[in-house]
Write a protein that holds these residues in place. Structure first.
Motif, PDB file in Angstrom:
ATOM      1  N   PHE A 163       5.844   9.060  -0.407  1.00 50.52           N
ATOM      2  CA  PHE A 163       6.232   8.157   0.228  1.00 50.52           C
ATOM      3  C   PHE A 163       7.644   9.153   0.764  1.00 50.52           C
ATOM      4  O   PHE A 163       8.587  10.125   0.628  1.00 50.52           O
ATOM      5  CB  PHE A 163       7.173   7.187   0.336  1.00 50.52           C
ATOM      6  N   ASP A 164       8.135   8.679   2.249  1.00 53.41           N
ATOM      7  CA  ASP A 164       9.037   9.813   3.142  1.00 53.41           C
ATOM      8  C   ASP A 164       9.927   8.894   3.354  1.00 53.41           C
ATOM      9  O   ASP A 164      11.350   8.411   3.890  1.00 53.41           O
ATOM     10  CB  ASP A 164       8.803   9.989   4.465  1.00 53.41           C
ATOM     11  N   ARG A 165       9.853   7.175   3.387  1.00 55.71           N
ATOM     12  CA  ARG A 165      10.452   6.197   3.082  1.00 55.71           C
ATOM     13  C   ARG A 165      10.181   4.698   2.705  1.00 55.71           C
ATOM     14  O   ARG A 165       9.193   4.458   2.410  1.00 55.71           O
ATOM     15  CB  ARG A 165      10.726   5.634   4.974  1.00 55.71           C
ATOM     16  N   VAL A 166      11.458   3.499   2.609  1.00 49.38           N
ATOM     17  CA  VAL A 166      10.927   2.858   1.998  1.00 49.38           C
ATOM     18  C   VAL A 166      11.686   1.025   3.053  1.00 49.38           C
ATOM     19  O   VAL A 166      13.190   1.092   3.584  1.00 49.38           O
ATOM     20  CB  VAL A 166      11.724   2.616   0.671  1.00 49.38           C
ATOM     21  N   THR A 167      10.753   0.663   3.087  1.00 54.69           N
ATOM     22  CA  THR A 167      11.537  -0.374   3.656  1.00 54.69           C
ATOM     23  C   THR A 167      11.189  -1.960   2.543  1.00 54.69           C
ATOM     24  O   THR A 167      10.354  -2.440   1.545  1.00 54.69           O
ATOM     25  CB  THR A 167      10.348  -0.910   4.974  1.00 54.69           C
ATOM     26  N   MET A 168      12.144  -2.357   2.535  1.00 48.82           N
ATOM     27  CA  MET A 168      12.361  -3.960   1.536  1.00 48.82           C
ATOM     28  C   MET A 168      12.925  -4.668   2.362  1.00 48.82           C
ATOM     29  O   MET A 168      13.881  -4.684   3.925  1.00 48.82           O
ATOM     30  CB  MET A 168      13.402  -3.111   0.749  1.00 48.82           C
ATOM     31  N   VAL A 169      11.872  -6.053   2.142  1.00 51.15           N
ATOM     32  CA  VAL A 169      11.750  -7.413   2.898  1.00 51.15           C
ATOM     33  C   VAL A 169      12.307  -8.205   2.241  1.00 51.15           C
ATOM     34  O   VAL A 169      11.125  -8.628   0.960  1.00 51.15           O
ATOM     35  CB  VAL A 169      10.901  -7.253   4.036  1.00 51.15           C
ATOM     36  N   ALA A 170      13.010 -10.023   2.624  1.00 52.15           N
ATOM     37  CA  ALA A 170      12.444 -10.550   1.403  1.00 52.15           C
ATOM     38  C   ALA A 170      13.793 -11.488   2.155  1.00 52.15           C
ATOM     39  O   ALA A 170      14.667 -11.211   2.868  1.00 52.15           O
ATOM     40  CB  ALA A 170      14.324  -9.705  -0.323  1.00 52.15           C
ATOM     41  N   ALA A 197       3.381   6.285   8.617  1.00 52.06           N
ATOM     42  CA  ALA A 197       2.364   6.359   7.659  1.00 52.06           C
ATOM     43  C   ALA A 197       3.786   6.772   6.682  1.00 52.06           C
ATOM     44  O   ALA A 197       4.805   7.455   6.929  1.00 52.06           O
ATOM     45  CB  ALA A 197       1.861   7.584   7.722  1.00 52.06           C
ATOM     46  N   ARG A 198       2.569   6.859   5.576  1.00 53.09           N
ATOM     47  CA  ARG A 198       4.151   7.255   4.054  1.00 53.09           C
ATOM     48  C   ARG A 198       4.824   6.379   4.112  1.00 53.09           C
ATOM     49  O   ARG A 198       6.307   6.846   3.845  1.00 53.09           O
ATOM     50  CB  ARG A 198       4.880   9.232   3.978  1.00 53.09           C
ATOM     51  N   THR A 199       5.000   4.927   3.906  1.00 58.65           N
ATOM     52  CA  THR A 199       6.032   4.107   3.983  1.00 58.65           C
ATOM     53  C   THR A 199       5.813   3.211   2.813  1.00 58.65           C
ATOM     54  O   THR A 199       4.208   2.946   2.449  1.00 58.65           O
ATOM     55  CB  THR A 199       6.143   3.010   5.187  1.00 58.65           C
ATOM     56  N   LEU A 200       6.788   2.813   1.773  1.00 55.47           N
ATOM     57  CA  LEU A 200       6.991   1.692   0.507  1.00 55.47           C
ATOM     58  C   LEU A 200       7.014   1.103   1.254  1.00 55.47           C
ATOM     59  O   LEU A 200       8.258   0.707   1.307  1.00 55.47           O
ATOM     60  CB  LEU A 200       7.040   2.997  -1.271  1.00 55.47           C
ATOM     61  N   ALA A 201       6.400  -0.096   0.903  1.00 56.62           N
ATOM     62  CA  ALA A 201       6.830  -1.513   1.324  1.00 56.62           C
ATOM     63  C   ALA A 201       7.221  -2.000   0.148  1.00 56.62           C
ATOM     64  O   ALA A 201       6.533  -2.645  -0.633  1.00 56.62           O
ATOM     65  CB  ALA A 201       6.286  -2.094   2.453  1.00 56.62           C
ATOM     66  N   ILE A 202       8.303  -3.138  -0.094  1.00 56.18           N
ATOM     67  CA  ILE A 202       8.884  -3.145  -1.528  1.00 56.18           C
ATOM     68  C   ILE A 202       9.748  -4.306  -0.869  1.00 56.18           C
ATOM     69  O   ILE A 202       9.758  -5.281  -0.262  1.00 56.18           O
ATOM     70  CB  ILE A 202      10.098  -2.871  -2.094  1.00 56.18           C
ATOM     71  N   PHE A 203       8.862  -5.432  -1.536  1.00 54.37           N
ATOM     72  CA  PHE A 203       8.942  -7.356  -0.831  1.00 54.37           C
ATOM     73  C   PHE A 203       9.311  -7.591  -2.137  1.00 54.37           C
ATOM     74  O   PHE A 203       9.096  -7.420  -3.593  1.00 54.37           O
ATOM     75  CB  PHE A 203       7.718  -8.050  -0.734  1.00 54.37           C
ATOM     76  N   VAL A 204      10.528  -8.523  -2.102  1.00 51.85           N
ATOM     77  CA  VAL A 204      11.387  -9.125  -3.686  1.00 51.85           C
ATOM     78  C   VAL A 204      11.265 -10.202  -3.649  1.00 51.85           C
ATOM     79  O   VAL A 204      11.400 -10.832  -1.987  1.00 51.85           O
ATOM     80  CB  VAL A 204      12.968  -8.110  -3.549  1.00 51.85           C
ATOM     81  N   SER A 205      10.949 -11.183  -4.570  1.00 57.06           N
ATOM     82  CA  SER A 205      10.784 -12.524  -4.596  1.00 57.06           C
ATOM     83  C   SER A 205      10.755 -13.305  -5.679  1.00 57.06           C
ATOM     84  O   SER A 205      10.139 -12.812  -6.405  1.00 57.06           O
ATOM     85  CB  SER A 205       9.665 -13.553  -3.753  1.00 57.06           C
ATOM     86  N   ILE A 239      16.252   9.421  -0.043  1.00 61.04           N
ATOM     87  CA  ILE A 239      15.247   8.680   0.531  1.00 61.04           C
ATOM     88  C   ILE A 239      15.529   7.287   1.444  1.00 61.04           C
ATOM     89  O   ILE A 239      16.860   6.431   1.228  1.00 61.04           O
ATOM     90  CB  ILE A 239      14.225   8.369  -0.248  1.00 61.04           C
ATOM     91  N   PRO A 240      15.030   7.400   2.566  1.00 61.59           N
ATOM     92  CA  PRO A 240      15.753   6.462   3.527  1.00 61.59           C
ATOM     93  C   PRO A 240      15.127   4.969   3.213  1.00 61.59           C
ATOM     94  O   PRO A 240      13.854   5.308   3.155  1.00 61.59           O
ATOM     95  CB  PRO A 240      15.604   7.496   5.125  1.00 61.59           C
ATOM     96  N   VAL A 241      15.790   3.786   4.110  1.00 62.09           N
ATOM     97  CA  VAL A 241      15.249   2.732   3.285  1.00 62.09           C
ATOM     98  C   VAL A 241      16.463   1.786   4.364  1.00 62.09           C
ATOM     99  O   VAL A 241      16.623   2.257   4.733  1.00 62.09           O
ATOM    100  CB  VAL A 241      16.803   2.250   1.990  1.00 62.09           C
TER     101      VAL A 241
END
Ligand code: F6R
Length: 361
Positions: free
Chosen positions: A44-51, A91-99, A72-74
């Motif tokens: 992955f080149d980047r991380v997106t976090m959503v919550a 492309a190459r995004t890891l999307a992390i969902f926290v709940s 790593i850019p977030v």
């Protein structure tokens, strides 16, 4: 079962050293990170976090860790904004969902959107039999145990601990830090449950401060760096439990507006572990005091000895390696909200207008 505690919230605050240690034992074996999923951050080149809510604030804290430790850019988003903004997902995004619940409607909808855009989906949940866990490519449990109190406490610190572990994994996978460095971080992380246990002793000091806080109409929380999200969390907890208006600000933003609110009726909680930004935070604190603001300084003994003159009240925390301070400083934030709610006689476990799991938007 409240096991002798007056409220589920008190029980869940007290449980944190044990659940944190158990969760870490689950994910760290012989000094190495062992995840039950096939996750390689070099893909992955980047991380997106959503919550949402407190889980969102755990993500905001983790952004500092991922960026500083793993380089790593977030991006971090509130789920209700992310889902309707429909941002491009490269492309190459890891999307992390926290709940905690794994069922929050907005977070689940955001997850489905990111999935439709081709992102790899990782959920970080407490309830493993949940919609989010089911609909993700990978899911990691925070292992906090059942959380009954509407206000999230142990789930927050367990989210932080697991997200920090993921930042360390990302650092190893991407070669951002040496193996020795990562192992030294891991060793420090494993010391946090004992420090959290020690920090629960601040209860009496917090109880005293809470009596005065309960009289206030407005309260500000200040922090810098990874303590900025903690300031937001302190304000969120206090609002939801005591119904007192509270705001968290990045200390450096103070002079761009909020300082106009300061007078002798506004307590200002300053979260200041002795990190690289300590002097800066303290100088913001002095600006508050110069305008008659009542400061509650939370720092370690040396920080309070250095900067505590003339403040209204202090809470002395154990010393900690700065990277791990957010996990520790969550405790006084939780306790302040708890004891202020007690002083005001509000419903601690079931604050008005709130639900434990928000399954409608
Ligand atoms: C605050 C709180 C809420 C939740 C939010 C998200 O103490 O409990 O802000 O954090 O509703 O809930 P989950 O984590 O179940 O998605």
């Amino acid at each position: 079962e409240k096991s002798g505690y007056k409220h589920f919230m008190a029980k869940e605050i007290a449980e944190q050293p044990v659940v944190l240690a158990d969760a870490q034992a689950h994910y760290i074996k012989d000094g190495n990170i062992t995840l039950p999923v096939d996750l390689d951050f070099s893909a992955f080149d980047r991380v997106t976090m959503v919550a949402c809510g407190t889980a969102y604030l755990a993500c905001l804290t983790a952004k500092y860790w991922f960026e500083q430790i793993a380089r790593i850019p977030v991006e971090v988003d509130i789920a209700s904004e992310f889902r309707y903004r429909e941002p491009p997902v490269p492309a190459r995004t890891l999307a992390i969902f926290v709940s905690q619940s794994g069922e929050t409607a907005d977070t689940l909808a955001a997850l489905h959107y990111a999935k439709s855009q081709g992102a790899t989906i990782l959920s970080v949940v407490n309830v493993t039999e949940s919609s989010m866990a089911r609909d993700s490519d990978m899911s990691l449990p925070i292992l906090a145990g059942v959380e009954v109190s509407v206000a999230s406490t142990k789930a927050f610190t367990c989210q932080l601990s697991l997200l920090l572990l993921l930042a360390l994994k990302a650092s190893s996978d991407r070669g951002a830090q040496s193996t020795e460095q990562v192992q030294s971080y891991l060793a420090h992380l494993q010391k946090t449950p004992a420090l959290v246990s020690q920090s629960l002793n601040v209860g009496d000091a917090v109880k005293e401060a809470a009596k005065l806080v309960a009289e206030a109409q407005d309260i500000l929380f200040l922090g810098r760096g990874a303590m900025f999200p903690l300031a937001l969390e302190g304000a969120l907890k206090l609002k939801e439990l005591s119904y007192i208006h509270a705001e968290g600000y990045a200390s450096g933003e103070l002079k761009h507006g909020p300082i106009a609110l300061i007078d002798k009726h506004v307590p200002v909680v300053v979260m200041a572990p002795r990190d690289a930004l300590f002097e800066k935070t303290i100088s913001n604190m002095q600006e508050v005091m110069a305008r008659g603001g009542k400061v509650l300084l939370i720092s370690d003994a040396a920080g309070i000895a250095e900067a505590g003159q003339g403040v209204w009240s202090t809470i002395t925390m154990p010393e900690i390696e700065p990277v791990f301070a957010p996990i520790l400083y969550a405790i006084p934030a939780q306790l302040l909200a708890y004891h202020t709610a007690i002083a005001k006689g509000t419903d601690v476990d079931q604050p008005r207008n709130l639900a434990k799991s928000v399954t409608v938007e």
